[in-house]
Write a protein that holds these residues in place. Structure first.
Motif, short mmCIF file in Angstrom:
data_model
loop_
_atom_site.label_atom_id
_atom_site.label_comp_id
_atom_site.label_asym_id
_atom_site.label_seq_id
_atom_site.Cartn_x
_atom_site.Cartn_y
_atom_site.Cartn_z
N ARG A 302 1.22 -1.34 0.11
CA ARG A 302 0.49 -0.26 -0.06
C ARG A 302 0.93 1.08 0.10
O ARG A 302 2.21 1.27 0.57
N ALA A 303 0.40 2.41 -0.65
CA ALA A 303 0.97 3.36 -1.07
C ALA A 303 1.40 4.13 0.76
O ALA A 303 0.09 3.92 1.65
N LEU A 304 2.13 4.13 0.76
CA LEU A 304 2.80 5.12 2.35
C LEU A 304 2.55 6.63 2.26
O LEU A 304 2.89 7.29 0.88
N GLY A 305 2.54 7.38 3.46
CA GLY A 305 2.17 8.53 3.49
C GLY A 305 2.88 9.50 2.54
O GLY A 305 2.58 10.42 1.76
N SER A 306 4.63 9.46 2.93
CA SER A 306 5.74 9.83 2.22
C SER A 306 5.42 10.06 0.91
O SER A 306 5.91 10.78 0.03
N GLU A 307 4.87 8.45 0.37
CA GLU A 307 5.12 8.83 -1.21
C GLU A 307 3.45 9.79 -1.67
O GLU A 307 4.14 10.28 -3.32
N LYS A 308 3.01 9.13 -1.11
CA LYS A 308 1.58 10.11 -1.61
C LYS A 308 1.93 11.47 -1.84
O LYS A 308 1.20 11.94 -2.96
N LYS A 309 2.02 11.84 -0.76
CA LYS A 309 2.80 13.84 -0.44
C LYS A 309 3.90 14.54 -1.46
O LYS A 309 3.47 14.91 -2.57
#
Ligand SMILES: Cc1cc2nc3c(=O)[nH]c(=O)nc-3n(C[C@H](O)[C@H](O)[C@H](O)COP(=O)(O)OP(=O)(O)OC[C@H]3O[C@@H](n4cnc5c(N)ncnc54)[C@H](O)[C@@H]3O)c2cc1C
Length: 522
Positions: A302-309
């Motif tokens: 699952r995408a990490l918060g840091s990747e989404k940002k």
């Protein structure tokens, strides 16, 4: 084509060992199996989930030499991959096409630097070049990439690379393997290695649909399990040497209107010194990818918060608009199986492949790229042939046409249908027999009911997820639309496979749970 039940029965009855048994049905395993079967070896492939369920369905969809590796001066990797790119286009013109990219330059100094680099990239592809690179003015850059921020833009460089549909390529490799007389089966897991006299002589396999366990004997076993390759090595020896670093990459999918036109954008230096792409694909725009080391491999990362940002920040920086949650159609992540090197960041680790033969003769192939799958298969089977003393046979995959090959896509009604190549008329025949199969699965998706029936009858699809994630690309293009289309797909699938209502309800619920992970969450 045999049904899954017939293949299982055949496997149970085999007395003679297979020449080559491949564990893992991603790009690497399918490439090795096609290589083996095309040399005349009796070949079997087992995949514990669906073909291309792992990393091989989650790529950036580039068939490329890797402009980034050029900057790292890895000329051998780039040249080899460019050669493979050229052959993928020749052997699978229904699945691979030329894609124009523009690299925007926001300083005068960077124009000649990138212009020179991309010229070298073009020249390294030699006779297999996809097209000439060109310098563009700021105006020319904006004409190609309307929507890009124009403030401070000095110009751009246009260059060519390849684009493909990764799972459709994998399914076409599966069909090629079958055309060559090889056997492959999904939802069969290798659970142990069979050993005799200090050698691996096959595997114990479990049918995950029926829960039966059985032994499969082979002269050589190939471990093509991607980020799970070490689990297979651990079946031989619990204390094997650690081999892999796992790195995660995430993509967003945005509506096509977000980046009008047909040209892709390449950002040459992100905040963490990588490249980032925004690429048109099947009527949408893919933006990615990231590179973050993770501790554990999983089937549904699952995408990490840091990747989404990170992705949102870069979209905003280059397009001046931060997409709202509802505009993001799908989010998916994949895991790179990279060969470890002490003290080196995952983004700097080599994308070359590595082949290791274990003390009992298991041949592990890992690393590499989708683009180099054929070369990886060739090197693996050369090595496997030595390990098992198979009769020598030359490789012929460099010129081997992939199932569906055609130079005439005129029969395809849409960009999407091109991926079926020479099978397009057979698909159309399905809806000529039953007009109901002509219906779209969802108004926002290009897929029709006939593709569901085709996937079950000819492409070994077993679940709603197989159909919506990998035979069609609904889940990767628009997760909410895929969830809305799922009940109709479950009906068609259950009818084709003669399944009960209880089975249908569970399969649908399983899909909806997986699909929820592709819907963007803040
Ligand atoms: C984010 C990202 C973007 C990328 N983009 C590109 C790109 O644009 N172009 C490019 O060329 N390359 C790209 N790559 C690289 C490329 O996708 C990978 O190199 C390739 O898909 C790896 O394939 P594989 O077969 O080794 O692994 P996988 O596809 O993961 O296959 C391994 C298979 O083994 C199966 N398996 C595991 N254990 C068992 C068992 N015990 N029994 C049976 N089966 C088992 C798994 O279920 C899985 O299906 C990208 C990679 C990532 C992560």
């Amino acid at each position: 084509m045999s049904t899954r039940a017939e293949v299982l029965r055949e496997l149970g009855q085999q007395q003679e060992p297979w020449d080559v048994l491949v564990i893992g049905g991603g790009a690497t395993g399918l490439g090795a199996a096609v290589e083996a079967a095309s040399r005349g070896y009796r070949t079997l492939l087992v995949e514990r989930s669906d073909f291309a369920k792992g990393t091989s369905s989650r790529s950036t969809k580039l068939v490329h030499g890797g402009v980034r590796y050029l900057e790292q001066l890895n000329l051998t990797l780039v040249t080899d991959a460019l050669r493979e790119r050229g052959h993928m286009l020749r052997n699978a013109p229904h699945l691979v096409h030329d894609q124009q990219f523009v690299l925007p330059a926001y300083s005068y100094a960077s124009l000649p630097y990138y212009g020179f680099g991309l010229k070298v990239y073009e020249l390294l592809s030699g006779k297999l070049s996809f097209g000439r690179s060109e310098m563009l003015s700021a105006k020319g850059t904006l004409e190609r990439l309307p929507g890009l921020i124009g403030d401070g833009l000095r110009g751009g460089i246009l260059y060519h690379d390849g684009q493909f549909d990764d799972t459709r390529y994998a399914i076409s490799l599966l069909r090629t393997l079958q055309d060559l007389g090889g056997v492959a089966i999904n939802y069969v897991e290798a659970v142990a290695l069979l050993q005799s006299g200090g050698r691996t002589i096959g595997i114990t396999a479990r049918d995950l649909e029926g829960d039966a366990t059985f032994d499969l004997r082979a002269k050589v076993v190939i471990n093509a399990c991607g980020v799970f390759a070490e689990d297979t090595l651990a079946m031989e020896h619990e204390k094997h040497e650690a081999m892999l670093s796992v790195s995660q990459g995430t993509h967003f999918v945005l509506p096509r209107s977000f980046m009008a036109g047909t040209t892709a954008l390449m950002i040459p230096k992100t905040a963490d010194g990588r490249v980032l792409f925004a690429i048109p694909w099947h009527g949408s725009t893919i933006v990615g990818t990231t590179d973050v080391a993770v501790d554990r491999a999983s089937a549904e990362p699952r995408a990490l918060g840091s990747e989404k940002k990170f992705i949102l920040d870069h979209i905003e920086r280059y397009f001046g608009h931060r997409p709202a949650a509802g505009e993001i159609l799908s989010v998916w992540s994949g895991l790179r199986p990279l060969v470890k090197k002490a003290g080196v960041k995952t983004s700097q680790l080599s994308r070359d492949h590595t082949i290791v033969v274990s003390p009992t003769g298991v041949v592990t192939i890992t690393g590499g790229k989708w683009t180099t799958y054929r070369r990886m298969g060739q090197d693996t089977i050369n090595r496997a042939g030595e390990v098992a003393a198979l009769p020598k046979a030359p490789s012929r995959t460099l010129e081997l046409k992939i199932h569906g090959w055609t130079m005439d896509s005129a029969g395809a009604a849409s960009d999407w249908e091109r991926v079926y190549g020479s099978d397009v008329p057979h698909l159309h025949a399905l809806s000529a027999e039953n007009a109901g199969l002509d219906a779209l699965l969802h108004p926002r998706l290009p897929f029709r009911a006939r593709e569901v029936v085709w996937a079950v009858r000819h492409e070994m699809a077993r679940t709603v997820e197989d159909i919506l994630a990998r035979r069609t690309r609904a889940l990767f293009l628009d997760a909410r639309a895929a969830m809305e289309a799922a009940p109709a797909v479950a009906d068609l699938l259950a009818r084709e496979l003669n399944r009960s209502d209880a089975w249908k309800a569970k399969d649908l619920a399983d899909f909806l749970e997986v699909a929820a992970g592709y819907v963007y969450q803040e």
